[in-house]
Design an enzyme around this catalytic site. Structure first.
Site, PDB file in Angstrom:
ATOM      1  N   LEU A  43       0.826  -1.294   0.029  1.00 45.09           N
ATOM      2  CA  LEU A  43      -0.104  -0.034  -0.207  1.00 45.09           C
ATOM      3  C   LEU A  43       0.980   1.177  -0.166  1.00 45.09           C
ATOM      4  CD1 LEU A  43      -2.946   1.275   0.520  1.00 45.09           C
ATOM      5  CD2 LEU A  43      -2.170   1.214   2.939  1.00 45.09           C
ATOM      6  N   LEU A  44       0.714   2.105  -0.751  1.00 40.54           N
ATOM      7  CA  LEU A  44       0.881   3.596  -1.087  1.00 40.54           C
ATOM      8  C   LEU A  44       0.039   4.505  -0.111  1.00 40.54           C
ATOM      9  CD1 LEU A  44       2.486   5.438  -3.983  1.00 40.54           C
ATOM     10  CD2 LEU A  44       1.004   6.669  -2.293  1.00 40.54           C
ATOM     11  N   ASN A  45       0.409   5.137   0.713  1.00 41.28           N
ATOM     12  CA  ASN A  45      -0.550   5.840   1.388  1.00 41.28           C
ATOM     13  C   ASN A  45       0.041   7.061   1.733  1.00 41.28           C
ATOM     14  OD1 ASN A  45      -3.176   6.080   2.933  1.00 41.28           O
ATOM     15  ND2 ASN A  45      -1.951   6.261   4.659  1.00 41.28           N
ATOM     16  N   ASP A  46      -0.700   8.155   1.904  1.00 43.55           N
ATOM     17  CA  ASP A  46      -0.230   9.604   2.447  1.00 43.55           C
ATOM     18  C   ASP A  46       1.131  10.311   1.948  1.00 43.55           C
ATOM     19  OD1 ASP A  46      -0.638  11.906   3.810  1.00 43.55           O
ATOM     20  OD2 ASP A  46      -0.180  10.996   5.658  1.00 43.55           O
ATOM     21  N   GLN A  62       3.864   7.015   2.856  1.00 41.50           N
ATOM     22  CA  GLN A  62       3.688   5.972   3.987  1.00 41.50           C
ATOM     23  C   GLN A  62       3.678   4.546   3.099  1.00 41.50           C
ATOM     24  OE1 GLN A  62       0.357   6.714   6.206  1.00 41.50           O
ATOM     25  NE2 GLN A  62       1.238   8.586   7.160  1.00 41.50           N
ATOM     26  N   TYR A 105       4.256   7.628  10.563  1.00 39.45           N
ATOM     27  CA  TYR A 105       3.022   8.505  10.097  1.00 39.45           C
ATOM     28  C   TYR A 105       3.406   9.841   9.535  1.00 39.45           C
ATOM     29  CZ  TYR A 105      -0.257   4.716  11.519  1.00 39.45           C
ATOM     30  OH  TYR A 105      -0.817   3.736  11.334  1.00 39.45           O
TER      31      TYR A 105
END
Length: 146
Positions: A43-46, A62, A105
């Site tokens: 997952l690629l996040n934020d 993230q 985060y």
């Protein structure tokens, strides 16, 4: 659809070889993007810390390596000269302290000129949302020359 256990989502990545087979399968996918940033696995996040330093663009995001699921977050680093072709620079922050709790985060990129250096360096500043702490996590990209 896979149901993820807490243990699977928050498993620590100790060695890149742990995801090698998954990466090799994903790399062969007909749906793999050509002109978009995407994670090597998971997952690629934020996206955070989009900055130009010298002749390179840097983007940090993230990353959860195990699948398209929210779990233990790392900060991953990609670089580009033209904003079209991107190269993986690898994990830059690992959730390796008690303050990281469920992962690395939010954060930000700052430019800092150190007194003994001629060139500006990019500094990553991360935060731990679960503990309410503001912990400086220094990461200096390898490409510090113009």
């Amino acid at each position: 659809m896979k149901t993820w256990t807490k243990e699977e989502r928050y498993r620590v990545l100790h060695d890149p070889e742990e995801i090698r087979d998954m990466h090799d399968r994903i790399a062969q996918s007909a749906w793999r993007q050509t002109f978009h940033i995407q994670p090597v696995t998971g997952l690629l996040n934020d996206p955070n810390g989009f900055i130009r330093h010298g002749d390179l663009w840097h983007l940090f995001y993230q990353w959860c390596p195990w699948g398209a699921v929210h779990g233990l977050k790392y900060w991953y680093h990609v670089i580009s000269r033209d904003l079209v072709n991107w190269k993986n620079a690898g994990v830059c922050i690992r959730p390796d302290t008690v303050y990281d709790n469920k992962g690395a985060y939010q954060g930000r990129i700052l430019r800092l000129r150190l007194p003994d250096r001629r060139k500006n360096l990019s500094v990553l500043h991360g935060q731990s949302p679960r503990r309410g702490l503001d912990a400086a996590l220094l990461y200096l990209p390898r490409q510090t020359k113009r």
